[in-house]
Motif scaffolding. Structure first.
Motif, short mmCIF file in Angstrom:
data_model
loop_
_atom_site.label_atom_id
_atom_site.label_comp_id
_atom_site.label_asym_id
_atom_site.label_seq_id
_atom_site.Cartn_x
_atom_site.Cartn_y
_atom_site.Cartn_z
N SER A 30 0.82 -1.22 0.00
CA SER A 30 0.00 0.00 0.00
C SER A 30 0.85 1.26 0.00
CB SER A 30 -0.94 0.00 1.21
OG SER A 30 -0.20 -0.05 2.42
N TRP A 31 2.07 1.18 0.56
CA TRP A 31 2.92 2.38 0.58
C TRP A 31 3.37 2.77 -0.84
CZ3 TRP A 31 7.91 1.83 -1.20
CH2 TRP A 31 8.49 0.54 -1.14
N ILE A 32 3.26 1.83 -1.77
CA ILE A 32 3.52 2.14 -3.18
C ILE A 32 2.24 2.55 -3.89
CG2 ILE A 32 4.27 1.22 -5.41
CD1 ILE A 32 6.19 -0.60 -3.97
N SER A 33 1.20 1.73 -3.78
CA SER A 33 -0.03 2.02 -4.52
C SER A 33 -0.67 3.34 -4.10
CB SER A 33 -1.04 0.88 -4.33
OG SER A 33 -1.34 0.68 -2.96
N ASP A 34 -0.55 3.69 -2.82
CA ASP A 34 -1.18 4.92 -2.32
C ASP A 34 -0.45 6.19 -2.73
OD1 ASP A 34 -3.05 3.31 -1.13
OD2 ASP A 34 -2.26 3.51 0.91
N SER A 35 0.83 6.06 -3.06
CA SER A 35 1.62 7.27 -3.30
C SER A 35 2.26 7.33 -4.68
CB SER A 35 2.73 7.38 -2.24
OG SER A 35 3.57 6.24 -2.26
N ALA A 36 2.07 6.30 -5.51
CA ALA A 36 2.78 6.24 -6.79
C ALA A 36 2.46 7.42 -7.69
CB ALA A 36 2.47 4.92 -7.50
N PHE A 37 1.18 7.71 -7.89
CA PHE A 37 0.81 8.76 -8.83
C PHE A 37 1.30 10.13 -8.36
CE2 PHE A 37 -2.01 11.68 -11.15
CZ PHE A 37 -1.88 11.17 -12.43
N ALA A 38 1.27 10.37 -7.05
CA ALA A 38 1.67 11.67 -6.51
C ALA A 38 3.17 11.78 -6.29
CB ALA A 38 0.94 11.93 -5.19
N SER A 39 3.93 10.70 -6.48
CA SER A 39 5.36 10.73 -6.20
C SER A 39 6.07 11.76 -7.07
CB SER A 39 5.98 9.34 -6.41
OG SER A 39 5.79 8.88 -7.73
N ASP A 40 7.19 12.25 -6.56
CA ASP A 40 7.93 13.33 -7.24
C ASP A 40 7.07 14.59 -7.33
OD1 ASP A 40 10.22 14.39 -8.53
OD2 ASP A 40 9.33 14.01 -10.49
N ASP A 41 6.13 14.75 -6.38
CA ASP A 41 5.24 15.93 -6.35
C ASP A 41 4.56 16.16 -7.68
OD1 ASP A 41 5.74 16.55 -3.65
OD2 ASP A 41 7.59 17.58 -4.18
N PHE A 42 4.01 15.10 -8.25
CA PHE A 42 3.34 15.22 -9.54
C PHE A 42 2.19 16.23 -9.42
CE2 PHE A 42 0.65 13.74 -13.11
CZ PHE A 42 1.60 13.83 -14.12
N PRO A 43 2.04 17.15 -10.38
CA PRO A 43 1.13 18.29 -10.21
C PRO A 43 -0.35 18.02 -10.44
CG PRO A 43 2.26 18.46 -12.31
CD PRO A 43 2.87 17.29 -11.60
N HIS A 44 -0.70 16.81 -10.90
CA HIS A 44 -2.11 16.50 -11.13
C HIS A 44 -2.57 15.42 -10.15
CE1 HIS A 44 -2.57 18.90 -14.83
NE2 HIS A 44 -1.30 18.58 -15.04
N LYS A 45 -3.85 15.45 -9.82
CA LYS A 45 -4.40 14.54 -8.83
C LYS A 45 -4.80 13.19 -9.40
CE LYS A 45 -4.05 17.56 -5.52
NZ LYS A 45 -3.00 17.38 -4.48
N LYS A 46 -5.17 13.16 -10.68
CA LYS A 46 -5.58 11.90 -11.28
C LYS A 46 -5.17 11.86 -12.74
CE LYS A 46 -10.31 13.55 -12.24
NZ LYS A 46 -11.75 13.28 -12.03
N LYS A 47 -5.19 10.66 -13.29
CA LYS A 47 -4.78 10.44 -14.67
C LYS A 47 -5.76 11.12 -15.62
CE LYS A 47 -3.54 6.23 -15.53
NZ LYS A 47 -3.59 4.78 -15.83
N LEU A 48 -5.22 11.64 -16.72
CA LEU A 48 -6.06 12.19 -17.78
C LEU A 48 -6.99 11.10 -18.29
CD1 LEU A 48 -6.48 14.72 -19.66
CD2 LEU A 48 -4.91 13.59 -21.25
N SER A 49 -8.25 11.44 -18.52
CA SER A 49 -9.22 10.42 -18.95
C SER A 49 -8.83 9.86 -20.32
CB SER A 49 -10.62 11.02 -19.01
OG SER A 49 -10.74 11.92 -20.10
N SER A 50 -9.22 8.62 -20.55
CA SER A 50 -8.90 7.98 -21.83
C SER A 50 -9.60 8.68 -22.98
CB SER A 50 -9.30 6.50 -21.79
OG SER A 50 -10.68 6.35 -21.53
N GLU A 51 -10.79 9.23 -22.72
CA GLU A 51 -11.52 9.93 -23.77
C GLU A 51 -10.79 11.20 -24.19
OE1 GLU A 51 -12.79 8.93 -20.89
OE2 GLU A 51 -14.19 7.33 -21.48
N SER A 52 -10.39 12.00 -23.21
CA SER A 52 -9.65 13.23 -23.53
C SER A 52 -8.33 12.91 -24.22
CB SER A 52 -9.39 14.03 -22.25
OG SER A 52 -10.60 14.49 -21.68
N TYR A 53 -7.66 11.87 -23.74
CA TYR A 53 -6.39 11.48 -24.33
C TYR A 53 -6.56 11.07 -25.78
CZ TYR A 53 -2.31 8.57 -25.34
OH TYR A 53 -1.21 8.02 -25.93
#
Length: 297
Positions: A30-53
């Motif tokens: 959980s210490w990986i899954s809970d923090s992976a996306f935000a690691s390195d102070d990533f500036p967005h809270k969630k992944k860009l949607s597949s539709e927008s992409y």
């Protein structure tokens, strides 16, 4: 499912905390899954949607086709090299570029370790052999910058060879720019927890396990060594004529869109549609060591 083993468990220090990571354990901590996306102070809270992409990528790929016609009409040449952390998404970014264009004039170069003959040549020689002819678009999936990162970290070159590379490379790349080649250098950066998550995904997905190399496993405990070599590389080889474009790649979708936008905005090709290209997210893409320092402060 592979049998769990402790043979590849490693001890890591992340954010001042000692962690044990066992890549063979099918359960991601959980210490990986809970923090992976935000690691390195990533500036967005969630992944860009597949539709927008998908919608944005299609528009950009149409522009890339225009670029290819422009290259063929003018004889201009492009080199784009992709470097970055292991599992940062270099191959996916390259595929997003090449997926819709004519493969006869767009070529991916991913060289294996040098042969005995190549090892006895001038270091850059085997890369020069892959350089573009008129109208060609060449994409290097890793490049001569192996000597700035993996080789010195893993002991595959001498300290003298490493220092010589840092001295010679700006001169070498000046020749590329002087010859009129359009030259892009991309560094894709991800946080440490995101790298661990992606390694773990590869280990336990039968369709991705081929991506996990022994070198990836060996690098697990060398994060700081790679960081130091990356910082030195950016400092010594970021130049006006061959700048490093740094892309924060915890979200692969945003990384791909923004690096393609940068390439398109950098070229004055026929029938360019700036509205279709869109604006660059400058929290995701920047230039040189200063951008990376800001993101890691």
């Amino acid at each position: 499912m592979a049998k769990k083993t402790d043979s590849r468990a490693v001890s890591l220090v992340i954010d001042g905390k000692k962690r044990i990571f066992d890549i063979d354990d099918p359960v991601l901590p959980s210490w990986i899954s809970d923090s992976a996306f935000a690691s390195d102070d990533f500036p967005h809270k969630k992944k860009l949607s597949s539709e927008s992409y998908s919608e944005s990528l299609e528009k950009l790929q149409i522009e890339l086709i225009k670029v290819q016609f422009w290259l063929q009409a003018t004889g201009k040449r492009i080199i784009a090299l992709f470097e970055g952390r292991d599992a940062a998404g270099k191959g996916g970014a390259i595929n997003a570029i090449t997926n819709a264009i004519n493969p006869r004039m767009a070529r991916i170069v991913a060289l294996t370790k040098p042969t005995e003959t190549e090892a006895g040549q001038w270091y850059y020689q085997r890369y020069i052999a892959e350089f573009p002819s008129a109208g060609e678009f060449i994409l290097f999936d890793r490049s001569w910058y192996n000597r700035a990162g993996v080789e010195p970290v893993m002991g595959f070159c001498t300290p003298e060879q490493y220092e010589l590379f840092l001295k010679q490379t700006p001169r070498f790349e000046h020749l590329i720019a002087d010859d009129g080649i359009i030259f892009f250098k991309f560094w894709l950066n991800i946080g440490q927890e995101m790298q661990l998550k992606r390694f773990h995904d590869r280990r336990h997905d039968p369709l991705k396990i081929w991506k996990l190399s022994p070198m990836d496993i060996a690098s697990l405990s060398k994060w700081d060594d790679y960081s130091a070599k990356r910082d030195r590389m950016l400092k010594e080889t970021h130049t006006e004529f061959a700048p490093w474009t740094v892309v924060r790649a915890n979200d692969k979708r945003r990384a791909r869109l923004n690096l393609i936008r940068h390439m398109l905005h950098s070229m004055d090709y026929d029938n360019k549609d700036k509205g279709a290209i869109g604006d660059i997210d400058h929290t995701i893409l920047g230039f040189g060591p200063h951008f990376l320092r800001k993101s890691e402060d």
